[in-house]
Design a protein around this motif. Structure first.
Motif, short mmCIF file in Angstrom:
data_model
loop_
_atom_site.label_atom_id
_atom_site.label_comp_id
_atom_site.label_asym_id
_atom_site.label_seq_id
_atom_site.Cartn_x
_atom_site.Cartn_y
_atom_site.Cartn_z
N ALA A 1 -8.14 -11.53 0.82
CA ALA A 1 -8.69 -10.62 -0.18
C ALA A 1 -7.64 -9.66 -0.71
CB ALA A 1 -9.85 -9.82 0.43
N HIS A 2 -6.52 -9.54 0.00
CA HIS A 2 -5.48 -8.59 -0.37
C HIS A 2 -4.31 -9.26 -1.08
CE1 HIS A 2 -7.66 -5.98 2.41
NE2 HIS A 2 -7.58 -6.95 3.30
N TYR A 3 -4.44 -10.55 -1.36
CA TYR A 3 -3.33 -11.28 -1.97
C TYR A 3 -3.15 -10.88 -3.44
CZ TYR A 3 -0.50 -15.11 -3.80
OH TYR A 3 0.49 -15.85 -4.41
N SER A 4 -1.89 -10.67 -3.82
CA SER A 4 -1.57 -10.45 -5.23
C SER A 4 -0.14 -10.91 -5.47
CB SER A 4 -1.71 -8.97 -5.60
OG SER A 4 -0.79 -8.17 -4.87
N ARG A 5 0.10 -11.45 -6.62
CA ARG A 5 1.45 -11.89 -6.97
C ARG A 5 2.30 -10.66 -7.29
NH1 ARG A 5 2.20 -17.21 -8.02
NH2 ARG A 5 0.36 -18.52 -8.19
N GLN A 6 3.56 -10.75 -6.87
CA GLN A 6 4.47 -9.66 -7.18
C GLN A 6 4.72 -9.61 -8.68
OE1 GLN A 6 8.54 -9.92 -5.61
NE2 GLN A 6 8.40 -7.78 -5.04
N SER A 7 4.71 -8.40 -9.22
CA SER A 7 4.94 -8.26 -10.66
C SER A 7 6.36 -8.68 -11.02
CB SER A 7 4.70 -6.81 -11.09
OG SER A 7 5.56 -5.95 -10.39
N ARG A 8 6.49 -9.11 -12.27
CA ARG A 8 7.78 -9.60 -12.74
C ARG A 8 8.82 -8.48 -12.70
NH1 ARG A 8 8.45 -11.80 -18.79
NH2 ARG A 8 10.69 -11.51 -18.85
N PHE A 9 10.03 -8.81 -12.21
CA PHE A 9 11.08 -7.82 -12.06
C PHE A 9 11.84 -7.61 -13.37
CE2 PHE A 9 15.57 -6.81 -10.97
CZ PHE A 9 15.36 -5.56 -10.42
N ALA A 10 12.17 -8.71 -14.05
CA ALA A 10 12.97 -8.62 -15.27
C ALA A 10 12.27 -7.76 -16.31
CB ALA A 10 13.23 -10.02 -15.83
N GLY A 11 12.97 -6.74 -16.78
CA GLY A 11 12.42 -5.86 -17.80
C GLY A 11 11.50 -4.77 -17.28
N SER A 12 11.27 -4.74 -15.97
CA SER A 12 10.36 -3.75 -15.39
C SER A 12 11.05 -2.40 -15.22
CB SER A 12 9.86 -4.24 -14.03
OG SER A 12 10.94 -4.29 -13.10
N ASN A 13 10.25 -1.36 -14.99
CA ASN A 13 10.82 -0.05 -14.69
C ASN A 13 11.67 -0.10 -13.43
OD1 ASN A 13 9.70 1.13 -16.93
ND2 ASN A 13 8.13 2.28 -15.83
N ARG A 14 11.26 -0.94 -12.48
CA ARG A 14 12.03 -1.07 -11.24
C ARG A 14 13.44 -1.58 -11.53
NH1 ARG A 14 12.21 -4.80 -6.83
NH2 ARG A 14 10.72 -6.19 -7.82
N GLU A 15 13.54 -2.52 -12.46
CA GLU A 15 14.87 -3.02 -12.82
C GLU A 15 15.69 -1.92 -13.49
OE1 GLU A 15 16.87 -6.84 -15.06
OE2 GLU A 15 15.20 -5.81 -16.05
N ILE A 16 15.07 -1.16 -14.40
CA ILE A 16 15.78 -0.09 -15.10
C ILE A 16 16.21 0.99 -14.11
CG2 ILE A 16 15.64 1.64 -16.92
CD1 ILE A 16 15.61 -1.29 -17.87
N ARG A 17 15.34 1.34 -13.18
CA ARG A 17 15.70 2.33 -12.15
C ARG A 17 16.95 1.88 -11.40
NH1 ARG A 17 11.58 5.78 -9.82
NH2 ARG A 17 12.51 5.38 -7.80
N GLY A 18 16.96 0.61 -11.01
CA GLY A 18 18.11 0.09 -10.28
C GLY A 18 19.39 0.15 -11.09
#
Length: 295
Positions: free
Chosen positions: A226-243
Motif C-alpha cells: 500500500a506504500h509503494y510509489s515510483r520515485q519521481s523523475r530526477f532530470a529537471g527536478s528541483n533536486r537536480e537543480i539543488r545539487g
C-alpha cells in the motif's frame, strides 16, 4: 551461487511455499523461513565494510548513507567519509563547507547536514557515545524509527523489529502472495514472529541480502504494498537543480543568483527560490547578494 547451491535454494524455497500454502503462518513455516534466509546468507552473503565493525558511529554513518542510495555507491563514500571524519567529535566540529565535498556523489544532501547535527547532539548530550536506544535515536535529525532500529540491530545486536524495502519485499513474496494493498502494520507481526533472536545482527544482514537477491529474480513484490510509489523523475527536478547549485558553490563561492542561473542553465526565479530554501536549511549563506557554502 553455483548450480548445486541454486538447486538447493530452489528446493528450500519450494518447500517453504508449499508449507505456507498448506499450513499458513505456522511454527513449521517460520522454521523453514529462517533456515532459508540464513542458509542463503551463509552461502552468498555480501562482504560489506560496515559489516566488519560494530562501532556504533560507523554503523550510524552507513545507515544514513544507505537511505535511498544503492550499496555500490555507498561503499567508496563510506570509506572516504570515515577517513575524513573518523570520530563523532570530528564530524560534530565540521561544517557544510567541509562535509558536502566529501558527501558529493551520494545525493540527498540533507542527510549530510542531519548526520552532522546528530553528531553534535551525541557529542554534547551523550558524551560522544551513540545511545543504544532506538527510541532516543529516532529523535535525532534524519533518523526515523527504521534507521534507529537498524543501528541498534547492527551496532548492539539488539532484537528490534523494523521494516524497510528489502524486508517488505521478502514478506510480501512469501506471506502475502495473493494480496494487494498490504500495509506495513500488517507485515510487522510477521517480522517479529520470524526474528532470529539468537543473532539479530546476522539475521538482518541476511534479510538485506536475500531481499536484494529476490529483486534481481522476479517482478518486485513491493508493488503490492500500500506504500509503494515510483520515485519521481530526477532530470529537471528541483533536486537536480539543488545539487547543481551546491556543486557549483563548492568550487566557487561568492556568486549571485544571476550568475548561478547562467552557469547551471536554469531559470533565475527557480534558482532564487532554491537558494532561499538552501539558506534556510543551513547549506549556504547569502552576503550582499552573493551565495557561498555555509562554513
Amino acid at each position: 551461487m553455483n548450480q548445486t547451491l541454486d538447486q538447493d535454494q530452489a528446493r528450500a524455497e519450494g518447500e517453504l511455499l508449499r508449507t505456507i500454502e498448506s499450513e499458513g503462518f505456522s511454527p513449521a513455516s517460520t522454521s523453514l523461513f529462517q533456515d532459508l534466509i540464513l542458509s542463503f546468507y551463509r552461502s552468498s552473503g555480501r562482504d560489506l565494510p560496515w559489516r566488519r565493525t560494530t562501532d556504533p558511529y560507523h554503523i550510524l554513518v552507513s545507515e544514513i548513507m544507505l537511505q535511498q542510495t544503492q550499496v555500490d555507491r555507498v561503499i567508496p563514500k563510506y570509506i572516504e567519509f570515515l577517513g575524513a571524519f573518523p570520530t563523532i567529535n570530528n564530524l560534530a566540529d565540521a561544517g557544510p563547507s567541509r562535509i558536502l565535498p566529501v558527501w558529493k556523489g551520494l545525493g540527498y544532501n540533507r542527510r549530510a547536514l542531519s548526520l552532522q547535527k546528530t553528531a553534535m547532539t551525541i557529542r554534547d548530550e551523550y558524551s560522544g557515545t551513540v545511545p543504544p536506544d532506538p527510541g532516543i535515536l529516532a529523535t535525532f535529525p534524519g533518523i526515523g524509527d527504521a534507521t534507529a532500529a537498524a543501528i541498534c540491530a547492527y551496532a548492539f545486536n539488539m532484537p528490534v523489529v523494523y521494516i524497510e524495502t528489502n524486508i517488505r519485499r521478502i514478506m510480501l513474496h512469501y506471506f502475502f502472495r495473493h494480496t494487494d494493498g498490504v500495509r506495513d502494520r500488517d507485515i510487522i507481526p510477521y517480522i517479529a514472529a520470524t526474528l532470529y533472536t539468537e543473532n539479530p545482527r546476522d539475521w538482518y544482514n541476511a534479510l538485506m541480502d536475500y531481499g536484494s537477491h529476490l529483486k534481481q529474480r522476479l517482478a518486485d513484490p513491493n508493488r503490492r504494498s500500500a506504500h509503494y510509489s515510483r520515485q519521481s523523475r530526477f532530470a529537471g527536478s528541483n533536486r537536480e537543480i539543488r545539487g547543481k547549485i551546491l556543486s557549483h558553490l563548492m568550487n566557487r563561492g561568492g556568486i549571485t543568483t544571476d550568475a548561478l542561473a547562467s552557469s547551471i542553465g536554469s531559470d533565475i526565479r527557480r534558482v532564487q527560490k532554491i537558494c532561499k530554501d538552501l539558506c534556510q536549511e543551513g547549506f549556504i549563506r547569502e552576503e550582499a547578494g552573493s551565495y557561498s557554502i555555509e562554513k
